[in-house]
Design an enzyme around this catalytic site. Structure first.
Site: not given
Ligand SMILES: Cc1ncc(C[n+]2csc(CCOP(=O)(O)OP(=O)(O)O)c2C)c(N)n1
Ligand SMILES: [Mg+2]
Length: 729
Positions: A414, A459, A481, A486, A529
């Site tokens: 991505e 993904e 990314q 994932i 994140h």
């Protein structure tokens, strides 16, 4: 693996022998071919019957049949070319595999789990097809994972025909052991059941195949059920071929899959569409399933007799038999003779399989990893040039280095491209993106859009395609990314990427590299994140896992990861990408760091800290402080690769200091350090003067508010306190 063009032509022409002018033909099939079709269908059914007997006698341990699917299967096999096209057949495709050239003995050798089973050497259940010489790629049990791989396989064929020189052999890296075969017009066949079309990966595969006009033949063998769940529950409106009508470039063929002639006509048109480069095709064949789902299922529990009898009327074996008699192609006596010869063939194959040699018990470790190239031995010295660079700079440099020396590398994921709309780049209207962290910046501009490109936001699509490409000999260096996302790809990583070599007994491999931005300490990264979770990947046999802590290691390890012959997860800590800590001059394009070699970041004599990734600079800070303030001398070991890991370095250091902390950023319980701590306690018990300690994150998620993030993730202060307490123990 290489098959010459002449050899594969032989197969092709056998099918297309021109009928004589006077002979009535059936969609181009001669009478002789129709007899052969019946023979293969009947052989397939009798092999299933034989396996059922063997299962009842407990001579085999599982059975799933292709019964009811034979006509469609033989038709597909005749329309395609063995050892030329590529095949991802699911478990009902016995008759296809027979048509392609898999022998009855080979099939039964898998059922008994024999050493010479060409699909898996006794490692997989029966009907998990795989045959290297015939381009039948090793298949697995999860329904649907084969679909994206077939897309990647087709992409690889197109790539090699655009860049034939990339297929050449090359000494000194994985290419030495990965022969490439391509023709330019080969088709990737992939099949699945009606139920499997509910998997997201089916739609991801259709989407990319249609968008990229890839020569993929999707065969949906619709027997109306997925175990006990009927098709109208799976599929809106009950017909998958209706649903896919919006895909561009896709040819759709629907046929009676119990009729080999109608099926052959449909498959021929589908193959022609794919082979001529117009795009993918989907054949929706309506078949029956007369033998329940498998021997573990009894369909009488959910299908009434009336429905089962309706199906029985469409049984392809009896239908074809009647057809041959009606058309005066065979009489009853000839049919009996043919069937007798098949029965004898099955009996002979079965007798042989019953006495086949079993795999030796000490073979279980074979083919977990490449036996040709060991990344633990790949090493070379740095040749430094220029000033200090960040980890992000040197990963980018390593990617450029490798792309330059190896044309088989493709990079996708991505946002990894500089710009998908290449005209903007050409007109110099924009600078280009090259990754959300800019790790792939400039690669597309330098190496072109067919080597560096964006994927859909999916993904599983990224990893599934990478698996298929790598099986054909490409070297995909795909990017996920954020580690946090994932999970849709975990299925492909756990059940496919890592296991292909082992389950095929070394006949297939898929040495893709998956780069992943991982980790927290971002101040505001929050739950989605900041994740770590490396132990979920180190737990998978067959997968190499790197987790560098600094620019130099990232560069050297990435060179090794790309050149080696195993699949690699390359975990890149986001917080370290541009850190001042661990910058380094560029070590040159050939700098290789062997896997499984830790680095002693700091020598010490009082206690050892074993760690990796972003905990390394935090542990170093704590170690320097405790040495300064309390005179405690800490040895700091950076593992650099987590599978394999450097047990010798750990043992040597623990023997020296007798005190050890295992520190990691992931949640404490069940984390990577738990295994290291357990092994130290087990094997180094006598060398210890204190308990093995762990420092890690709290068993929570990572919060957004920085004061929470600070208490959740292990800080230098936490390490300091642990060192202090352990030194005093
Ligand atoms: C991902 C996954 N989920 C569940 C299963 C268990 N399972 C095996 S076959 C099957 C049904 C498949 O139905 P369909 O795709 O229609 O194929 P059929 O067996 O009818 O030919 C299920 C649920 C599996 N193997 N893989
Ligand atoms: Mg089904």
């Amino acid at each position: 693996m290489a098959v010459t063009r002449a050899e594969s032509k032989k197969h092709a022409t056998a099918v297309e022998e021109a009928p004589s002018r006077t002979e009535k033909t059936y969609e181009g099939l001669t009478r002789q071919q129709l007899v052969q079709i019946y023979r293969t269908m009947y052989l397939s059914r009798r092999l299933d019957d034989r396996e059922i007997v063997l299962k009842r006698l407990q001579k085999i341990f599982f059975q799933i049949s292709g019964a009811g699917h034979e006509a469609l299967n033989v038709a597909a096999g005749l329309a395609l070319k063995p050892a030329y096209d590529w095949f991802y057949p699911y478990y009902r495709d016995r008759a296809l595999c027979l048509t392609l050239g898999v022998t009855p003995y080979e099939m039964l050798s898998q059922a008994v789990g024999a050493a010479d089973d060409p699909a898996s050497g006794g490692r997989q259940m029966p009907s998990h097809w795989g045959h290297r010489k015939l381009n039948i790629v090793t298949q697995s049990s999860p329904t649907g994972t084969q679909l994206l791989q077939a897309v990647g396989c087709a992409e690889a064929g197109k790539y090699f025909s655009r860049r034939p020189e990339a297929a050449e052999k090359h000494q000194g890296d994985y290419r030495e052991f990965k022969d490439v075969m391509f023709h330019g017009d080969e088709v990737a066949y992939v099949s699945c059941g009606d139920g499997t079309t509910s998997e997201g990966e089916f739609w991801e595969a259709m989407n990319t195949a249609a968008n990229e006009k890839l020569p993929v033949l999707f065969m949906v063998e619709d027997n109306g059920y997925a175990i006990s769940v009927p098709v109208e529950v799976q599929t809106a409106g009950g017909s998958v071929s209706q649903l896919v009508r919006g895909f561009p470039n896709l040819l759709i063929e629907e046929c009676d899959g119990t009729d080999p002639i109608a099926s052959y006509a449909a498959c021929k048109r589908a193959v022609e569409h794919c082979r001529s480069g117009k795009g993918p095709a989907l054949v929706h064949g309506h078949v029956i399933r007369p033998y329940s789902h498998s021997l573990s299922d009894d369909e009488k529990l959910y299908r009434p007799e009336t429905e089962r009898q309706q199906d029985a009327k469409r049984d392809p074996i009896t239908r074809m038999q009647l057809f041959l008699v009606r058309e005066n192609i065979l009489n009853e006596e000839e049919i009996n003779k043919l069937e007798k010869s098949v029965d004898e063939e099955v009996q002979a194959a079965s007798d042989r399989a019953e006495h086949a040699t079993l795999p030796s018990t000490d073979s279980v470790y074979q083919h977990v990893y490449s036996q040709n190239l060991d990344p633990r031995t790949m090493a070379s010295e740095p040749r430094f040039e220029g000033g200090d660079k960040t980890m992000a700079d040197l990963i980018n440099a390593a990617l450029k280095d490798e792309m330059k020396r190896d044309e088989r590398i493709v990079i996708f994921g991505e946002d990894v491209a500089d710009c998908s709309r290449e005209e903007y780049l050409k007109q110099k209207q924009i600078k280009g993106k090259g990754g959300v962290f800019k790790l792939t910046a400039g690669l597309q501009c330098e190496y072109g859009g067919d080597r560096v490109f964006n994927s859909p936001l999916a993904e599983a699509n990224i990893v599934g395609r990478a698996v298929g490409m790598a099986t054909r000999g490409l070297k995909p260096v795909a990017e996920i990314q954020f580690f946090d996302y994932i999970w849709p790809a975990y299925h492909q990583i756990r059940n496919e990427l890592s296991v292909i070599r082992w389950r095929s007994n070394g006949n297939f491999s898929s040495a893709a590299v998956i780069r992943v931005a991982i980790g927290g300490y971002l101040t505001g990264g929050a739950i989605y994140h900041s994740q770590c979770g490396e132990s979920l990947f180190t737990h998978i046999p067959g997968l190499r896992v790197c987790f560098p802590s600094n620019a130099l290691d990232a560069c050297g390890l990435l060179h090794t990861a790309i050149r080696c012959d195993d699949p690699v997860m390359f975990l890149e800590h986001k917080r370290l990408y541009r850190e001042t800590f661990g910058r380094s001059p560029y070590p040159g394009p050939d700098y290789l760091i062997p896997f499984g070699k830790a680095k002693t970041v700091k020598e010490g004599k009082d206690l050892t800290v074993i760690t990796y990734g972003a905990v390394v600079p935090r542990a170093l800070q704590a170690a320097q402080k405790i040495e300064r303030e309390q005179g405690v001398s800490v040895e700091l070991v950076d593992l650099r690769t987590l599978n394999p890991y450097d047990w010798d370095a750990i043992a040597t250091s623990v023997r020296k200091t007798s005190r050890v902390i295992v520190a990691y950023e992931d949640t404490l319980s069940w984390g990577y350090g738990a295994e290291i701590a357990a092994r130290i306690a087990d094997e180094l018990f006598e060398d210890l003067d204190a308990p093995v300690r762990r420092v890690a994150a709290t068993d929570t998620f990572v919060a957004y508010q920085p004061v929470l993030e600070d208490v959740i993730l292990p800080q230098a202060d936490d390490l300091f306190k642990a060192m202090e307490s352990l030194a005093k123990f």
